[in-house]
Design an enzyme around this catalytic site. Sequence first.
Site, mmCIF file in Angstrom:
data_model
loop_
_atom_site.group_PDB
_atom_site.id
_atom_site.type_symbol
_atom_site.label_atom_id
_atom_site.label_comp_id
_atom_site.label_asym_id
_atom_site.label_seq_id
_atom_site.Cartn_x
_atom_site.Cartn_y
_atom_site.Cartn_z
ATOM 1 N N LYS A 48 -30.055 -0.649 -2.587
ATOM 2 C CA LYS A 48 -31.502 -0.484 -2.361
ATOM 3 C C LYS A 48 -32.251 0.290 -3.446
ATOM 4 O O LYS A 48 -33.362 0.771 -3.225
ATOM 5 C CB LYS A 48 -31.800 0.145 -0.978
ATOM 6 C CG LYS A 48 -31.078 -0.478 0.188
ATOM 7 C CD LYS A 48 -30.987 -1.969 0.155
ATOM 8 C CE LYS A 48 -32.286 -2.679 0.413
ATOM 9 N NZ LYS A 48 -32.101 -4.165 0.184
ATOM 10 N N HIS A 109 -22.483 -2.600 -6.890
ATOM 11 C CA HIS A 109 -22.894 -1.337 -6.265
ATOM 12 C C HIS A 109 -21.735 -0.337 -6.280
ATOM 13 O O HIS A 109 -21.791 0.699 -5.617
ATOM 14 C CB HIS A 109 -23.308 -1.557 -4.806
ATOM 15 C CG HIS A 109 -24.648 -2.216 -4.630
ATOM 16 N ND1 HIS A 109 -25.706 -2.002 -5.472
ATOM 17 C CD2 HIS A 109 -25.095 -3.074 -3.672
ATOM 18 C CE1 HIS A 109 -26.749 -2.710 -5.053
ATOM 19 N NE2 HIS A 109 -26.407 -3.365 -3.978
ATOM 20 N N SER A 139 -35.079 2.466 2.854
ATOM 21 C CA SER A 139 -34.869 1.063 2.517
ATOM 22 C C SER A 139 -33.505 0.582 3.053
ATOM 23 O O SER A 139 -33.379 -0.533 3.586
ATOM 24 C CB SER A 139 -34.934 0.899 0.995
ATOM 25 O OG SER A 139 -34.844 -0.452 0.642
HETATM 26 P P1 A3P Z 1 -38.115 -1.283 0.070
HETATM 27 O O1 A3P Z 1 -37.185 -1.570 1.218
HETATM 28 O O2 A3P Z 1 -38.438 0.165 -0.048
HETATM 29 O O3 A3P Z 1 -39.331 -2.134 0.077
HETATM 30 P P2 A3P Z 1 -32.190 -3.767 -3.951
HETATM 31 O O4 A3P Z 1 -32.638 -4.954 -4.717
HETATM 32 O O5 A3P Z 1 -31.423 -2.786 -4.755
HETATM 33 O O6 A3P Z 1 -31.530 -4.131 -2.663
HETATM 34 O O7 A3P Z 1 -33.509 -2.940 -3.562
HETATM 35 C C1 A3P Z 1 -34.435 -3.434 -2.637
HETATM 36 C C2 A3P Z 1 -35.673 -2.563 -2.672
HETATM 37 O O8 A3P Z 1 -36.383 -2.827 -3.893
HETATM 38 C C3 A3P Z 1 -36.640 -2.873 -1.533
HETATM 39 O O9 A3P Z 1 -37.322 -1.643 -1.287
HETATM 40 C C4 A3P Z 1 -37.534 -3.900 -2.207
HETATM 41 O O10 A3P Z 1 -38.777 -4.072 -1.580
HETATM 42 C C5 A3P Z 1 -37.690 -3.256 -3.582
HETATM 43 N N1 A3P Z 1 -38.150 -4.215 -4.601
HETATM 44 C C6 A3P Z 1 -37.682 -5.441 -4.878
HETATM 45 N N2 A3P Z 1 -38.385 -6.020 -5.854
HETATM 46 C C7 A3P Z 1 -39.349 -5.132 -6.218
HETATM 47 C C8 A3P Z 1 -40.408 -5.151 -7.181
HETATM 48 N N3 A3P Z 1 -40.630 -6.202 -7.951
HETATM 49 N N4 A3P Z 1 -41.186 -4.057 -7.265
HETATM 50 C C9 A3P Z 1 -40.974 -2.975 -6.480
HETATM 51 N N5 A3P Z 1 -39.994 -2.900 -5.555
HETATM 52 C C10 A3P Z 1 -39.182 -3.967 -5.422
#
Ligand code: A3P
Length: 296
Positions: A48, A109, A139
């Site tokens: 996340k 990860h 998240s």
């Molecule tokens: P939130 O749950 O806080 O919205 P990962 O890809 O490591 O699983 O992380 C997911 C998190 O990154 C989620 O956070 C998601 O919304 C956010 N995320 C994905 N793409 C993004 C972007 N282009 N800009 C900002 N946040 C992004």
Amino acid sequence: LQLVGKYIQPETKEVNGILVTKMISENWDNIWNFQARPDDLLIASYAKAGTTWTQEIVDMIQNDGDVQKCQRANTFDRHPFIEWTLPPPFNSGLDLAEKMPSPRIMKTHLPVQLLPPSFWKENSKIIYVARNAKDTVVSYYHFSRMAALLPNPGTWEEFVETFKAGKVLWGSWYDHVKGWWDAKDQHRILYIFYEDMKEDPKREIQKILKFLEKEIPEETLNKIIYHTSFDVMKHNPMANYTTFPISFLDHSISPFMRKGMPGDWKSHFTVTQNEEFDKDYQKKMAGSTLTFRTEI
Ligand code: A3P
């Protein structure tokens, strides 16, 4: 998968003290012996932290801003998630990675001590993206609610405690971010922060470009910033995980592209919870030069 109460639960196991799914633990020898290549690029992060976002940026860079090429496949097929192990007919990360022609871009990860040693031996480039603990736990909580392959998080209060204790998949956030931080000066690792990317995507994309030894015209850079913004990615089916079967990821519970905002933790933590979190945080991060911003 096991049915626990009304929840489908993946079984979990530890590998060297780190919680992983049982499927990962059973595949561990193969994962550990994974053969990296010198021209591999690995995107590493704690769960996340903004992994998918970084993946989209890197893919856009590698494809010179060609949006159509970046829509050739889902994020998870474009960039194998090396340790992720699924039963057939689903592709496991290792299968995808082994079949992929070079230059490969992959995701992990794994905490630094569990990274397959061939990555160090081959000196492959690694981008590590980190996100502050409070937004990460929020998240992670919502993602655990919507993702059937992750353990059920319980209540928010319960999950915060499980997170602090590091009893979540991929282990302790604190050890993860510190471990990779300490490794960064001895290896080809670019360590970046979610909050910095949000604050100034142009600056951070330029850091990535430099690390990848790539130059692109200003126009392409602007295209990348736009295509990888939260709102555009949220509506991109090849980047928002909506093509995954609903039995695995249920976006009606919480969308994968959820808020994308530093500071969202403020709408989840109570005052007491926040004070306790901070106290515990000071202890766990004491002595490290690594610092985070919890808002921008
Ligand atoms: P939130 O749950 O806080 O919205 P990962 O890809 O490591 O699983 O992380 C997911 C998190 O990154 C989620 O956070 C998601 O919304 C956010 N995320 C994905 N793409 C993004 C972007 N282009 N800009 C900002 N946040 C992004």
